[in-house]
Design a protein around this motif. Structure first.
Motif, short mmCIF file in Angstrom:
data_model
loop_
_atom_site.label_atom_id
_atom_site.label_comp_id
_atom_site.label_asym_id
_atom_site.label_seq_id
_atom_site.Cartn_x
_atom_site.Cartn_y
_atom_site.Cartn_z
N LEU A 407 0.85 -1.20 0.00
CA LEU A 407 0.00 0.00 0.00
C LEU A 407 0.88 1.25 0.00
CD1 LEU A 407 -2.71 -1.14 2.59
CD2 LEU A 407 -2.91 -1.03 0.10
N GLY A 408 1.94 1.23 0.84
CA GLY A 408 2.87 2.35 0.87
C GLY A 408 3.63 2.48 -0.45
N ASP A 409 3.89 1.34 -1.09
CA ASP A 409 4.66 1.36 -2.35
C ASP A 409 3.84 1.86 -3.53
OD1 ASP A 409 7.07 0.46 -1.35
OD2 ASP A 409 6.74 -1.65 -1.89
N THR A 410 2.53 1.79 -3.44
CA THR A 410 1.73 2.09 -4.65
C THR A 410 0.84 3.33 -4.53
OG1 THR A 410 -0.01 0.58 -3.89
CG2 THR A 410 1.62 -0.34 -5.39
N VAL A 411 0.67 3.85 -3.30
CA VAL A 411 -0.19 5.03 -3.14
C VAL A 411 0.68 6.20 -2.69
CG1 VAL A 411 -2.12 6.03 -1.85
CG2 VAL A 411 -2.21 3.63 -2.57
N THR A 412 0.62 7.30 -3.39
CA THR A 412 1.40 8.49 -3.01
C THR A 412 0.50 9.43 -2.21
OG1 THR A 412 2.65 8.27 -5.05
CG2 THR A 412 2.89 10.35 -3.87
N ASP A 413 0.88 9.63 -0.95
CA ASP A 413 0.06 10.41 -0.03
C ASP A 413 -0.07 11.86 -0.51
OD1 ASP A 413 -1.41 11.01 2.25
OD2 ASP A 413 0.37 11.56 3.40
N ALA A 414 -1.27 12.39 -0.34
CA ALA A 414 -1.55 13.77 -0.77
C ALA A 414 -1.01 14.76 0.25
CB ALA A 414 -3.05 13.95 -0.98
N THR A 415 0.30 14.79 0.40
CA THR A 415 0.91 15.84 1.21
C THR A 415 0.85 17.13 0.39
OG1 THR A 415 3.04 15.35 0.21
CG2 THR A 415 2.55 14.22 2.29
N GLU A 416 1.15 18.25 1.05
CA GLU A 416 1.12 19.51 0.31
C GLU A 416 2.07 19.47 -0.88
OE1 GLU A 416 1.61 23.27 2.39
OE2 GLU A 416 -0.01 22.58 3.72
N ALA A 417 3.26 18.90 -0.63
CA ALA A 417 4.26 18.84 -1.71
C ALA A 417 3.77 17.96 -2.86
CB ALA A 417 5.58 18.32 -1.15
N ALA A 418 3.21 16.79 -2.51
CA ALA A 418 2.77 15.87 -3.57
C ALA A 418 1.58 16.43 -4.34
CB ALA A 418 2.43 14.51 -2.98
N LEU A 419 0.72 17.20 -3.63
CA LEU A 419 -0.39 17.85 -4.33
C LEU A 419 0.15 18.91 -5.28
CD1 LEU A 419 -3.04 18.24 -1.46
CD2 LEU A 419 -3.33 16.93 -3.59
N ALA A 420 1.14 19.64 -4.79
CA ALA A 420 1.68 20.73 -5.60
C ALA A 420 2.39 20.20 -6.85
CB ALA A 420 2.64 21.58 -4.77
N ASP A 421 3.15 19.10 -6.70
CA ASP A 421 3.88 18.63 -7.90
C ASP A 421 3.10 17.59 -8.71
OD1 ASP A 421 4.26 16.18 -6.68
OD2 ASP A 421 6.33 16.57 -6.08
N GLY A 422 1.85 17.36 -8.32
CA GLY A 422 0.97 16.52 -9.14
C GLY A 422 1.26 15.03 -9.06
N THR A 423 1.96 14.58 -8.01
CA THR A 423 2.24 13.14 -7.89
C THR A 423 1.26 12.43 -6.94
OG1 THR A 423 3.85 13.61 -6.15
CG2 THR A 423 4.71 13.31 -8.40
N ALA A 424 0.47 13.20 -6.18
CA ALA A 424 -0.41 12.58 -5.18
C ALA A 424 -1.46 11.71 -5.85
CB ALA A 424 -1.09 13.67 -4.36
N THR A 425 -1.72 10.53 -5.22
CA THR A 425 -2.79 9.67 -5.76
C THR A 425 -3.78 9.24 -4.69
OG1 THR A 425 -1.40 7.71 -5.44
CG2 THR A 425 -1.39 8.71 -7.64
N GLY A 426 -3.48 9.49 -3.41
CA GLY A 426 -4.40 9.03 -2.37
C GLY A 426 -3.99 9.57 -1.01
N PHE A 427 -4.46 8.90 0.03
CA PHE A 427 -4.18 9.34 1.39
C PHE A 427 -3.64 8.15 2.17
CE2 PHE A 427 -7.22 12.13 -0.44
CZ PHE A 427 -6.82 13.39 -0.01
#
Ligand code: ADP
Length: 492
Positions: A407-427
């Motif tokens: 789960l940690g390997d496949t879901v990118t947490d929607a941190t502020e940074a990940a939201l900003a650089d467009g890599t976020a996919t979940g929580f």
């Protein structure tokens, strides 16, 4: 390469969990890379229903204790996407209601059944007379394949150069039996020791494979690391640590045909990343099916999986009353532990407007739930890989996960940074507590409500990712090569 892929379940013939999906799709991806792949799986009652006309191609008998157990090899009329599929038939062992258990519980002869299966795979592959490069054995049910290859067949002309790869799909299931079952294996007692197949006085089939396979892997890099620790090693962290050099993590892929929101026959409307409109119709159908108010504004949060503690259903049960206070609707699909079912049922009765559950194994409903939910909750205590979060990503359903294993390997947490650089996919949440879970749910609800555009971006980023097999299949080929090199060293 010629690969024999042995699995105790393979979709579409049999499935109780992720292993069935993997065995139904990885062989096809390997065949697409130009390899010759034969899947071997039991001819269960359910497999016979799917393919009643599988043609008999060989027969024989293998020893299980003092008995010679007869096997029949049947070739399936349905290829698994370019890979051949063979059934091992033995009605006494496999013509039963469930794969591993029935309403009375686990079958009491599981040890004999899978000693038989492992031996029959070896014998039947020899009967086909095509040299095998690698035997790829999966989970404890097939763990004796590498054991027999190493301990009984290393001098055998057909088997001596064959390599073995053993895949751990879930370390929690080890094939643990009392020591009185040892004679069923027909191996010398000297191998019943703490460095091989003995485990605290019991017989441990999986441990045998950990020791004797040429190469090992599990189904995500994080889980490969975690199982070498006392916390997640289920007592085998030492044995795994001894094989650290030969132990790898390869994330499972998904079958992009079976799980495609653009062409999914289980959905009332199709959709894709460009046009998400059909997802609303799926949501409506899902709420209708679960008798929840279809006009509700809250997020629909889905959960699907085996009702076991591993999947974190106990944590969900603890958090239910709190969840019911949020602006969300919870839909649960699962079967398993009756006590967990009862807790969920009670909660569903208490919060009938917000929580609904179905206790069945229903593939079509799993598809509808994945499509119709806004978010998918997967709070597993541990998770070797997990497929449902991958399906969710593809269906624009935002995963909310415990950051563990795959789960940690496949879901990118929607941190502020990940939201900003467009890599976020979940929580993702770190702490395995009701508060941890609720924190992630609250962050998801806040984003969905407060910034719908960012939510849609999250959906689209997930939908744009490719979790299909080709990349992982290439990794498996590397592991086969590695196992072959190891076997070559062994046979000189
Ligand atoms: P595991 O192998 O540990 O059960 P995975 O997430 O790897 O977990 O795979 C579970 C598979 O089984 C998925 O394809 C999921 O959709 C399916 N599944 C689990 N429970 C159910 C159910 N009650 N009804 C339908 N499908 C289910």
């Amino acid at each position: 390469m010629h690969i024999v892929y042995a699995s105790s379940e393979a979709a579409p013939f049999s499935k109780t969990g992720g292993l069935g999906d993997v065995a139904g799709s990885l062989p096809g991806a390997l065949a697409a890379l130009g390899h010759e792949v034969d899947v071997f799986t039991p001819y269960y009652r359910c497999a016979r229903k799917v393919d009643p006309k599988a043609e008999k191609v060989a027969d024989g008998a293998v020893p299980v204790g003092t008995e010679m157990a007869p096997w029949v090899l049947r070739r399936s009329s349905l290829a698994i996407q370019g890979a051949s599929c063979y059934f091992i038939e033995h009605d006494g062992y496999f013509d039963r209601e469930g794969l591993y258990s029935d309403a009375r519980g686990d079958y009491s002869d599981s040890c004999s059944r899978f000693i038989f299966f492992s031996r029959a795979v070896l014998a039947a592959s020899q009967a086909l007379e095509r040299p095998v490069d690698v035997f790829h054995a999966n989970d404890w049910q097939c763990a004796l394949i590498p054991v027999y290859l190493k301990l009984s067949l290393s001098e055998h002309p057909f088997f001596h150069s064959a390599a073995s790869l053993f895949t751990i799909h879930n370390l929690a299931y080890q094939g643990l039996f009392w020591h009185w079952d040892w004679p069923l294996l027909n191996l010398p007692w000297r191998h019943f020791n703490w460095k091989e197949l003995e485990f605290h006085g019991k017989l441990n089939l999986l441990k045998g494979a950990l020791v004797h396979a040429d190469a090992l892997n599990t189904v995500s890099p994080a889980y490969a690391r975690e199982i070498q620790t006392a916390e997640h090693g289920c007592g085998l962290d030492g044995a795994l640590g001894d094989r650290a050099e030969d132990l790898f993590g390869v994330v499972n892929g998904i079958d992009p045909q079976a799980w495609n929101p653009r062409s999914d026959p289980h959905l009332p409307a199709a959709y894709d990343a460009e046009d998400l409109a059909g997802k609303a119709a799926c949501r409506e159908a899902l709420l209708k099916r679960f008798k929840l108010p279809a006009d509700a504004s809250g997020a629909v949060v889905g959960i699907v999986g085996r009702l076991v503690e591993q999947k974190g259903f106990d944590l969900v049960a603890q958090a239910l009353d709190e969840l019911a206070r949020r602006n969300l609707l919870l839909v649960v699909l699962g079967t398993g532990d009756p006590r967990l079912q009862e807790r969920l049922e009670k909660a569903a009765r208490r919060h009938g407007e917000r929580i609904a559950a179905a206790f069945a194994f229903d593939n079509g409903l799993a598809h509808l739930l994945t499509a119709g939910s806004d978010a998918l909750l997967m709070p597993s205590r541990f998770e070797p890989c997990g497929l449902n979060q991958l399906y969710a990503l593809r269906y624009g359903t935002v995963p909310i996960v415990h950051a563990v294993g795959g789960l940690g390997d496949t879901v990118t947490d929607a941190t502020e940074a990940a939201l900003a650089d467009g890599t976020a996919t979940g929580f993702a949440f770190q702490e395995f507590t009701p508060q941890g879970l609720l924190g992630a749910v609250d962050r998801a609800l806040a984003l969905r409500q407060g910034d719908p555009a960012a939510w849609t971006r999250l959906q689209r980023t997930g939908m744009g990712q490719d979790w299909s097999w080709p990349r992982s299949a290439e990794r498996y080929v590397e592991l086969y090569e590695r196992a072959k090199r190891k076997a070559a060293l062994r046979s000189v």
